[in-house]
Design a protein around this motif. Structure first.
Motif, PDB file in Angstrom:
ATOM      1  N   LEU A  57     -40.186 -31.439 -69.929  1.00 40.21           N
ATOM      2  CA  LEU A  57     -41.517 -31.823 -70.401  1.00 40.21           C
ATOM      3  C   LEU A  57     -41.747 -33.327 -70.264  1.00 40.21           C
ATOM      4  CD1 LEU A  57     -44.110 -30.747 -71.788  1.00 40.21           C
ATOM      5  CD2 LEU A  57     -43.102 -31.486 -73.948  1.00 40.21           C
ATOM      6  N   ILE A  58     -40.707 -34.116 -70.494  1.00 39.74           N
ATOM      7  CA  ILE A  58     -40.852 -35.569 -70.371  1.00 39.74           C
ATOM      8  C   ILE A  58     -41.359 -35.935 -68.978  1.00 39.74           C
ATOM      9  CG2 ILE A  58     -39.596 -37.759 -70.345  1.00 39.74           C
ATOM     10  CD1 ILE A  58     -37.720 -36.582 -72.452  1.00 39.74           C
ATOM     11  N   VAL A  59     -40.754 -35.299 -67.959  1.00 36.72           N
ATOM     12  CA  VAL A  59     -41.182 -35.570 -66.585  1.00 36.72           C
ATOM     13  C   VAL A  59     -42.542 -34.933 -66.311  1.00 36.72           C
ATOM     14  CG1 VAL A  59     -40.603 -35.233 -64.153  1.00 36.72           C
ATOM     15  CG2 VAL A  59     -38.795 -35.727 -65.818  1.00 36.72           C
ATOM     16  N   ALA A  60     -42.731 -33.703 -66.789  1.00 37.63           N
ATOM     17  CA  ALA A  60     -43.981 -32.986 -66.512  1.00 37.63           C
ATOM     18  C   ALA A  60     -45.192 -33.722 -67.073  1.00 37.63           C
ATOM     19  CB  ALA A  60     -43.910 -31.575 -67.096  1.00 37.63           C
ATOM     20  N   GLU A  61     -45.038 -34.370 -68.211  1.00 42.96           N
ATOM     21  CA  GLU A  61     -46.174 -35.041 -68.835  1.00 42.96           C
ATOM     22  C   GLU A  61     -46.518 -36.368 -68.170  1.00 42.96           C
ATOM     23  OE1 GLU A  61     -46.731 -33.339 -73.277  1.00 42.96           O
ATOM     24  OE2 GLU A  61     -45.527 -35.162 -73.120  1.00 42.96           O
ATOM     25  N   THR A  62     -45.761 -36.757 -67.168  1.00 39.91           N
ATOM     26  CA  THR A  62     -46.146 -37.939 -66.387  1.00 39.91           C
ATOM     27  C   THR A  62     -47.113 -37.559 -65.266  1.00 39.91           C
ATOM     28  OG1 THR A  62     -44.268 -37.721 -64.862  1.00 39.91           O
ATOM     29  CG2 THR A  62     -43.916 -39.016 -66.867  1.00 39.91           C
ATOM     30  N   ILE A  63     -47.391 -36.248 -65.109  1.00 42.79           N
ATOM     31  CA  ILE A  63     -48.294 -35.794 -64.052  1.00 42.79           C
ATOM     32  C   ILE A  63     -49.730 -35.873 -64.572  1.00 42.79           C
ATOM     33  CG2 ILE A  63     -48.855 -33.924 -62.464  1.00 42.79           C
ATOM     34  CD1 ILE A  63     -46.048 -32.834 -62.876  1.00 42.79           C
ATOM     35  N   SER A  64     -50.282 -37.056 -64.581  1.00 48.34           N
ATOM     36  CA  SER A  64     -51.691 -37.276 -64.929  1.00 48.34           C
ATOM     37  C   SER A  64     -52.122 -36.533 -66.187  1.00 48.34           C
ATOM     38  CB  SER A  64     -52.599 -36.855 -63.758  1.00 48.34           C
ATOM     39  OG  SER A  64     -52.317 -37.626 -62.620  1.00 48.34           O
ATOM     40  N   ALA A  65     -51.333 -36.623 -67.254  1.00 50.67           N
ATOM     41  CA  ALA A  65     -51.719 -35.993 -68.514  1.00 50.67           C
ATOM     42  C   ALA A  65     -52.801 -36.827 -69.196  1.00 50.67           C
ATOM     43  CB  ALA A  65     -50.498 -35.864 -69.423  1.00 50.67           C
ATOM     44  N   ASN A  66     -53.662 -36.157 -69.937  1.00 45.91           N
ATOM     45  CA  ASN A  66     -54.675 -36.869 -70.720  1.00 45.91           C
ATOM     46  C   ASN A  66     -54.481 -36.658 -72.215  1.00 45.91           C
ATOM     47  OD1 ASN A  66     -55.455 -34.227 -70.996  1.00 45.91           O
ATOM     48  ND2 ASN A  66     -57.336 -34.437 -69.822  1.00 45.91           N
ATOM     49  N   SER A  67     -53.353 -36.054 -72.568  1.00 44.76           N
ATOM     50  CA  SER A  67     -52.991 -35.874 -73.961  1.00 44.76           C
ATOM     51  C   SER A  67     -51.508 -35.548 -74.022  1.00 44.76           C
ATOM     52  CB  SER A  67     -53.812 -34.746 -74.601  1.00 44.76           C
ATOM     53  OG  SER A  67     -53.530 -34.649 -75.987  1.00 44.76           O
ATOM     54  N   GLY A  68     -50.943 -35.623 -75.195  1.00 44.30           N
ATOM     55  CA  GLY A  68     -49.528 -35.341 -75.355  1.00 44.30           C
ATOM     56  C   GLY A  68     -48.703 -36.601 -75.519  1.00 44.30           C
ATOM     57  N   ILE A  69     -47.428 -36.416 -75.841  1.00 42.75           N
ATOM     58  CA  ILE A  69     -46.539 -37.559 -76.083  1.00 42.75           C
ATOM     59  C   ILE A  69     -46.346 -38.361 -74.804  1.00 42.75           C
ATOM     60  CG2 ILE A  69     -44.237 -38.247 -76.833  1.00 42.75           C
ATOM     61  CD1 ILE A  69     -44.118 -35.679 -78.483  1.00 42.75           C
ATOM     62  N   GLY A  70     -46.226 -37.667 -73.667  1.00 42.34           N
ATOM     63  CA  GLY A  70     -46.059 -38.374 -72.402  1.00 42.34           C
ATOM     64  C   GLY A  70     -47.251 -39.255 -72.078  1.00 42.34           C
ATOM     65  N   TYR A  71     -48.460 -38.756 -72.328  1.00 42.84           N
ATOM     66  CA  TYR A  71     -49.671 -39.558 -72.126  1.00 42.84           C
ATOM     67  C   TYR A  71     -49.658 -40.775 -73.048  1.00 42.84           C
ATOM     68  CZ  TYR A  71     -54.516 -41.005 -72.791  1.00 42.84           C
ATOM     69  OH  TYR A  71     -55.672 -41.749 -72.914  1.00 42.84           O
ATOM     70  N   MET A  72     -49.244 -40.562 -74.289  1.00 40.95           N
ATOM     71  CA  MET A  72     -49.166 -41.673 -75.240  1.00 40.95           C
ATOM     72  C   MET A  72     -48.225 -42.761 -74.735  1.00 40.95           C
ATOM     73  SD  MET A  72     -47.772 -41.533 -79.184  1.00 40.95           S
ATOM     74  CE  MET A  72     -46.046 -41.417 -78.643  1.00 40.95           C
ATOM     75  N   VAL A  73     -47.073 -42.352 -74.198  1.00 38.69           N
ATOM     76  CA  VAL A  73     -46.088 -43.318 -73.706  1.00 38.69           C
ATOM     77  C   VAL A  73     -46.607 -44.045 -72.472  1.00 38.69           C
ATOM     78  CG1 VAL A  73     -43.794 -43.531 -72.665  1.00 38.69           C
ATOM     79  CG2 VAL A  73     -44.124 -42.076 -74.676  1.00 38.69           C
ATOM     80  N   MET A  74     -47.177 -43.321 -71.513  1.00 42.36           N
ATOM     81  CA  MET A  74     -47.669 -43.941 -70.283  1.00 42.36           C
ATOM     82  C   MET A  74     -48.826 -44.896 -70.577  1.00 42.36           C
ATOM     83  SD  MET A  74     -45.684 -42.721 -67.960  1.00 42.36           S
ATOM     84  CE  MET A  74     -46.527 -43.162 -66.449  1.00 42.36           C
ATOM     85  N   ASN A  75     -49.697 -44.515 -71.477  1.00 45.47           N
ATOM     86  CA  ASN A  75     -50.816 -45.373 -71.848  1.00 45.47           C
ATOM     87  C   ASN A  75     -50.332 -46.637 -72.538  1.00 45.47           C
ATOM     88  OD1 ASN A  75     -53.715 -45.754 -71.944  1.00 45.47           O
ATOM     89  ND2 ASN A  75     -53.581 -45.412 -74.139  1.00 45.47           N
ATOM     90  N   ALA A  76     -49.348 -46.482 -73.428  1.00 44.40           N
ATOM     91  CA  ALA A  76     -48.805 -47.646 -74.138  1.00 44.40           C
ATOM     92  C   ALA A  76     -48.052 -48.574 -73.187  1.00 44.40           C
ATOM     93  CB  ALA A  76     -47.881 -47.176 -75.263  1.00 44.40           C
ATOM     94  N   GLN A  77     -47.410 -48.008 -72.175  1.00 42.54           N
ATOM     95  CA  GLN A  77     -46.673 -48.828 -71.220  1.00 42.54           C
ATOM     96  C   GLN A  77     -47.605 -49.764 -70.455  1.00 42.54           C
ATOM     97  OE1 GLN A  77     -44.664 -46.537 -68.241  1.00 42.54           O
ATOM     98  NE2 GLN A  77     -43.520 -48.262 -67.431  1.00 42.54           N
ATOM     99  N   GLU A  78     -48.801 -49.271 -70.125  1.00 43.16           N
ATOM    100  CA  GLU A  78     -49.752 -50.103 -69.393  1.00 43.16           C
ATOM    101  C   GLU A  78     -50.163 -51.332 -70.191  1.00 43.16           C
ATOM    102  OE1 GLU A  78     -53.082 -47.875 -68.060  1.00 43.16           O
ATOM    103  OE2 GLU A  78     -51.889 -46.429 -66.898  1.00 43.16           O
ATOM    104  N   PHE A  79     -50.212 -51.198 -71.509  1.00 40.06           N
ATOM    105  CA  PHE A  79     -50.626 -52.315 -72.372  1.00 40.06           C
ATOM    106  C   PHE A  79     -49.438 -52.994 -73.047  1.00 40.06           C
ATOM    107  CE2 PHE A  79     -54.279 -49.439 -72.146  1.00 40.06           C
ATOM    108  CZ  PHE A  79     -55.294 -50.319 -71.811  1.00 40.06           C
ATOM    109  N   MET A  80     -48.217 -52.676 -72.560  1.00 40.07           N
ATOM    110  CA  MET A  80     -46.977 -53.288 -73.080  1.00 40.07           C
ATOM    111  C   MET A  80     -46.838 -53.107 -74.587  1.00 40.07           C
ATOM    112  SD  MET A  80     -45.202 -54.316 -70.577  1.00 40.07           S
ATOM    113  CE  MET A  80     -43.994 -55.325 -71.432  1.00 40.07           C
ATOM    114  N   GLN A  81     -47.249 -51.955 -75.091  1.00 45.15           N
ATOM    115  CA  GLN A  81     -47.073 -51.627 -76.505  1.00 45.15           C
ATOM    116  C   GLN A  81     -45.723 -50.924 -76.656  1.00 45.15           C
ATOM    117  OE1 GLN A  81     -50.802 -49.374 -76.700  1.00 45.15           O
ATOM    118  NE2 GLN A  81     -51.562 -50.864 -78.198  1.00 45.15           N
ATOM    119  N   MET A  82     -44.668 -51.729 -76.664  1.00 44.31           N
ATOM    120  CA  MET A  82     -43.325 -51.170 -76.609  1.00 44.31           C
ATOM    121  C   MET A  82     -42.972 -50.373 -77.860  1.00 44.31           C
ATOM    122  SD  MET A  82     -42.465 -51.907 -73.650  1.00 44.31           S
ATOM    123  CE  MET A  82     -40.816 -51.245 -73.751  1.00 44.31           C
ATOM    124  N   ASN A  83     -43.585 -50.707 -78.997  1.00 43.22           N
ATOM    125  CA  ASN A  83     -43.292 -49.937 -80.198  1.00 43.22           C
ATOM    126  C   ASN A  83     -43.765 -48.487 -80.057  1.00 43.22           C
ATOM    127  OD1 ASN A  83     -45.960 -50.768 -80.164  1.00 43.22           O
ATOM    128  ND2 ASN A  83     -46.058 -51.222 -82.347  1.00 43.22           N
TER     129      ASN A  83
END
Length: 260
Positions: free
Chosen positions: A196-222
């Motif tokens: 699921l960790i890998v699957a949610e990197t496929i252009s997700a618009n919700s979910g924990i993976g989306y949260m992580v990818m979105n935060a990474q773009e804004f350097m929200q490491m917490n």
């Protein structure tokens, strides 16, 4: 061993090392030894979780990821158990199906991501398919091995007593293979979250993976670390559920007796 010592080793000891790591991590972060831009402190991660919870999005992300994970697991586990049972019982089915399944088993399912995107697009189907594919193989292997490892004497005794096929499956084959099947469930649950960790990197618009990818773009490491922690906690919760199933369903078996 005294009851208190048994309680300590069964309930407290597994958490000693994780808690110690958190304490050391917090101390090093507070002292400035570890930069908070690189690795935020545990308290910083907790603050991020509280902030997202107040915004009402944290539980939505968790629910979305859990729905994807368990939908894929249910499909994959059902397919794996069915094929493992069929091939374990029928030699003809095994000769026909086992070789193709073994060939599929040697292919890393995460390497199929580009093909899955072409087949299913970037919607929910792609994510659920990847999880199902990842969980089907462990369930198949453990179910097939459990049936193949049955005591031939038990099967012969069932034939002597003229058990019907359905009765033989329910009274002899399934109970005998159940420890291996439940091991497959436990292993598949672990594979489920990794996939699921890998699957949610496929252009997700919700979910924990989306949260992580979105935060990474804004350097929200917490928030990035929070996502990793959530995956770890959900994986641990799944493992606990699997162990409870083993305890309840295998009370007659040494595995279940040890887990009590």
């Amino acid at each position: 061993m005294s009851r208190w010592r048994m309680w300590f080793w069964n309930r407290v000891a597994p958490w000693v090392l994780p808690v110690a790591v958190l304490v050391i991590w917090q101390a090093l972060g507070s002292a400035g030894v570890i930069s908070r831009r690189i690795l935020p402190t545990p308290l910083g991660v907790v603050d991020a979780a509280l902030m997202l919870a107040r915004q009402g999005v944290l539980w939505t992300y968790i629910a979305t990821s859990a729905a994807r994970a368990f939908s894929g697991f249910f499909i994959g586990a059902t397919v794996g158990f069915t094929l493992g049972t069929l091939n374990g019982i029928s030699k003809k089915a095994s000769r026909l199906l086992d070789t193709p399944i073994q060939m599929i088993r040697t292919i890393p399912h995460l390497a199929l991501v580009p093909l899955v995107i072409v087949w299913f697009g970037i919607g929910e189907q792609a994510k659920v398919f990847l999880v199902a594919l990842g969980t089907a193989i462990p369930m198949y292997m453990n179910t097939y091995f459990g049936i193949q490892s049955l005591d031939p004497g038990l099967l012969e005794m069932a034939r002597v007593y003229r058990f019907s096929r359905l009765k033989m499956f329910g009274r002899v084959i399934l109970p005998g293979a159940l420890p291996s099947v439940l091991s497959g469930v436990r292993y598949s649950l672990g594979v489920m979250w990794v996939t699921l960790i890998v699957a949610e990197t496929i252009s997700a618009n919700s979910g924990i993976g989306y949260m992580v990818m979105n935060a990474q773009e804004f350097m929200q490491m917490n928030i990035v670390v929070l996502g990793v922690v959530l995956y770890a906690l959900l994986g641990k919760l799944s493992d606990v559920i699997a162990r409870v199933l083993e305890t309840r369903l295998l009370r007659w078996h040494p595995i279940g007796m040890q887990a009590v």
